[in-house]
Motif scaffolding. Structure first.
Motif, PDB file in Angstrom:
ATOM      1  N   ALA A 259       0.781  -0.881  -0.061  1.00 58.84           N
ATOM      2  CA  ALA A 259       0.041  -0.194  -0.082  1.00 58.84           C
ATOM      3  C   ALA A 259       0.885   1.185   0.062  1.00 58.84           C
ATOM      4  O   ALA A 259       0.686   2.145  -0.807  1.00 58.84           O
ATOM      5  N   ARG A 260       1.709   1.179   0.739  1.00 54.62           N
ATOM      6  CA  ARG A 260       2.762   2.266   0.802  1.00 54.62           C
ATOM      7  C   ARG A 260       3.669   2.395  -0.546  1.00 54.62           C
ATOM      8  O   ARG A 260       3.898   3.743  -0.776  1.00 54.62           O
ATOM      9  N   ARG A 261       3.882   1.632  -1.158  1.00 53.83           N
ATOM     10  CA  ARG A 261       4.722   1.617  -2.092  1.00 53.83           C
ATOM     11  C   ARG A 261       3.888   2.121  -3.564  1.00 53.83           C
ATOM     12  O   ARG A 261       4.234   3.107  -3.991  1.00 53.83           O
ATOM     13  N   LEU A 262       2.706   1.635  -3.577  1.00 56.89           N
ATOM     14  CA  LEU A 262       1.772   2.303  -4.664  1.00 56.89           C
ATOM     15  C   LEU A 262       1.580   3.742  -4.201  1.00 56.89           C
ATOM     16  O   LEU A 262       1.577   4.611  -5.073  1.00 56.89           O
ATOM     17  N   GLY A 263       0.831   3.852  -2.771  1.00 56.27           N
ATOM     18  CA  GLY A 263       0.688   5.288  -2.471  1.00 56.27           C
ATOM     19  C   GLY A 263       1.692   6.376  -2.677  1.00 56.27           C
ATOM     20  O   GLY A 263       1.591   7.490  -2.905  1.00 56.27           O
ATOM     21  N   ALA A 264       2.809   5.854  -2.393  1.00 60.00           N
ATOM     22  CA  ALA A 264       4.271   6.682  -2.534  1.00 60.00           C
ATOM     23  C   ALA A 264       4.485   7.498  -4.203  1.00 60.00           C
ATOM     24  O   ALA A 264       4.431   8.553  -4.364  1.00 60.00           O
ATOM     25  N   ALA A 265       4.042   6.358  -4.941  1.00 54.77           N
ATOM     26  CA  ALA A 265       4.372   6.743  -6.452  1.00 54.77           C
ATOM     27  C   ALA A 265       3.085   7.726  -6.657  1.00 54.77           C
ATOM     28  O   ALA A 265       3.556   8.628  -7.708  1.00 54.77           O
ATOM     29  N   TRP A 266       2.009   7.426  -6.238  1.00 52.24           N
ATOM     30  CA  TRP A 266       0.803   8.560  -6.668  1.00 52.24           C
ATOM     31  C   TRP A 266       0.984   9.976  -5.801  1.00 52.24           C
ATOM     32  O   TRP A 266       0.596  10.867  -6.454  1.00 52.24           O
ATOM     33  N   VAL A 267       1.410   9.693  -4.699  1.00 50.49           N
ATOM     34  CA  VAL A 267       1.715  10.880  -4.079  1.00 50.49           C
ATOM     35  C   VAL A 267       2.798  11.805  -4.810  1.00 50.49           C
ATOM     36  O   VAL A 267       2.616  13.252  -4.802  1.00 50.49           O
TER      37      VAL A 267
END
Length: 373
Positions: A64-72
């Motif tokens: 979740a954090r890996r994907l979220g970081a890319a979107w952020v």
């Protein structure tokens, strides 16, 4: 708080130090409520936030954090290239998210790396919401309230607006709630009401602008305005305040209703459907007739019957239940023109001045405000 975080993470009482307040939450969170004056620069939109949350719960926090970081990173880059291009190096932004966590933290990190003295709101929106609820408990009791009462269409809102133009403090609850309080009280054009949280925020902002040394005029309202609830402390303060009743001729009330609700004549089908809300209050035969009048756009006949067969009988029942309403001082409003409103305002000002001299806490009788359901 560590010394190195003193200027990076700041408490709510320091928000006035900043040039811009940035809400880093998703658009739907921002729409429900936000700090006054904040701009919405989401680090995750609604869809992205929902997907990240699902992965966090169902798969793993790491994914979740890996994907979220890319979107952020993608969203922050867009904000920097678009909305944030205009600001000089001295610009001081304050950023918040739901709890002052990862979303606002990531935003502030990048802003500070660029060179802006950005800070993060400690506790985020959650802390602000708690502060709003606390203010709704303690602020209403600080003011000397003056309540305008009267039957539907008596011109209470018009008089409040005239009092505001004369420099008086006025709390227009119906304007904040985007609803006129009655069954047909929908705002012009069918504009939806704010969320309860946004209404609370607007109330606190209005109350904080008032001077406790001067009276505040308000219209008598029930506990509910449309879908929204008045805070308990505010409802109680209004309930116990000195009250004056507007005495308005029937023809003047009709003029006001036809002016305020003229837009409904452009939507006869919608008006006929809204009249269904009177089901149970009036006989079915009466309801069908009113709907026929709506479809024919005969608002004059419709409103005359609404006054005669629903609103005035309702007000008379209120008088029977609350005799103190019948004993309240009365002000005659003879028209909606500026001259008539000025005369009414002068009488109300004189009454308010007398109330200020005579009012003692022990002398105020408990009474509910009166408004159409």
């Amino acid at each position: 708080m560590a010394a190195k975080d003193k200027d990076r993470i700041v408490p709510l009482e320091r928000i006035e130090e900043f040039d811009t307040i940035i809400d880093a939450r998703s658009p739907s969170e921002f729409l429900e409520d936000h700090l006054p004056g904040a701009i919405n620069l989401p680090v995750l939109d609604d869809t992205e936030r929902r997907i990240v949350g699902t992965i966090y719960k169902q798969r793993s926090a790491f994914e979740a954090r890996r994907l979220g970081a890319a979107w952020v990173a993608k969203n922050l880059a867009r904000h920097l290239q678009e909305r944030l291009q205009q600001y000089p190096p001295s610009w001081r932004p304050l950023v918040y998210c739901w709890r002052g966590g990862q979303r606002s933290g990531a935003f502030v990190t990048w802003l500070r790396l660029i060179g802006w003295p950005a800070a993060q709101l400690a506790g985020g929106y959650k802390t602000y919401r708690r502060w709003v609820l606390e203010r709704l408990v303690d602020l209403p009791g600080r003011f000397a309230w003056r309540v305008l009462a009267g039957p539907t269409g008596s011109g209470k809102t018009r008089v409040l607006q005239a009092l505001a133009q004369r420099g008086h403090q006025v709390l227009d609850l119906e304007a904040l709630a985007r609803h006129r309080g009655s069954i047909l009280g929908t705002w012009p054009g069918g504009e939806s009401q704010p969320s309860q949280k946004a209404f609370d925020t607007a109330l606190v902002a209005a109350l904080r602008r008032f001077n406790p040394q001067k009276p505040v005029f308000v219209e008598a309202e029930s506990k509910r305005i449309g879908l929204l609830q008045l805070p308990d402390a505010l409802h109680e303060a209004i309930r116990l305040a000195p009250m004056i009743v507007l005495d308005t001729p029937r023809e003047c009330r009709m003029q006001l209703l036809l002016e305020d609700y003229a837009w409904m004549g452009d939507e006869p089908g919608s008006l006929a459907r809204r009249l269904e809300r009177f089901k149970g209050f009036v006989p079915n035969e009466t309801l069908r007739r009113w709907q026929e009048l709506a479809l024919r756009r005969d608002l004059a006949t419709l409103f005359a019957e609404l006054i005669a067969r629903h609103y005035d009988p309702l007000y008379r029942r209120s008088l029977a239940r609350h005799p103190e309403l019948g004993r309240a001082p009365r002000v005659r409003l003879t028209g909606l023109d500026p001259g008539a409103l000025e005369v009414a305002c002068r009488e109300i000002e004189a009454w308010s001045s007398v109330s200020e001299r005579l009012l003692q806490p022990s002398a105020v009788s408990a009474r509910p405000p009166h408004a159409a359901p």
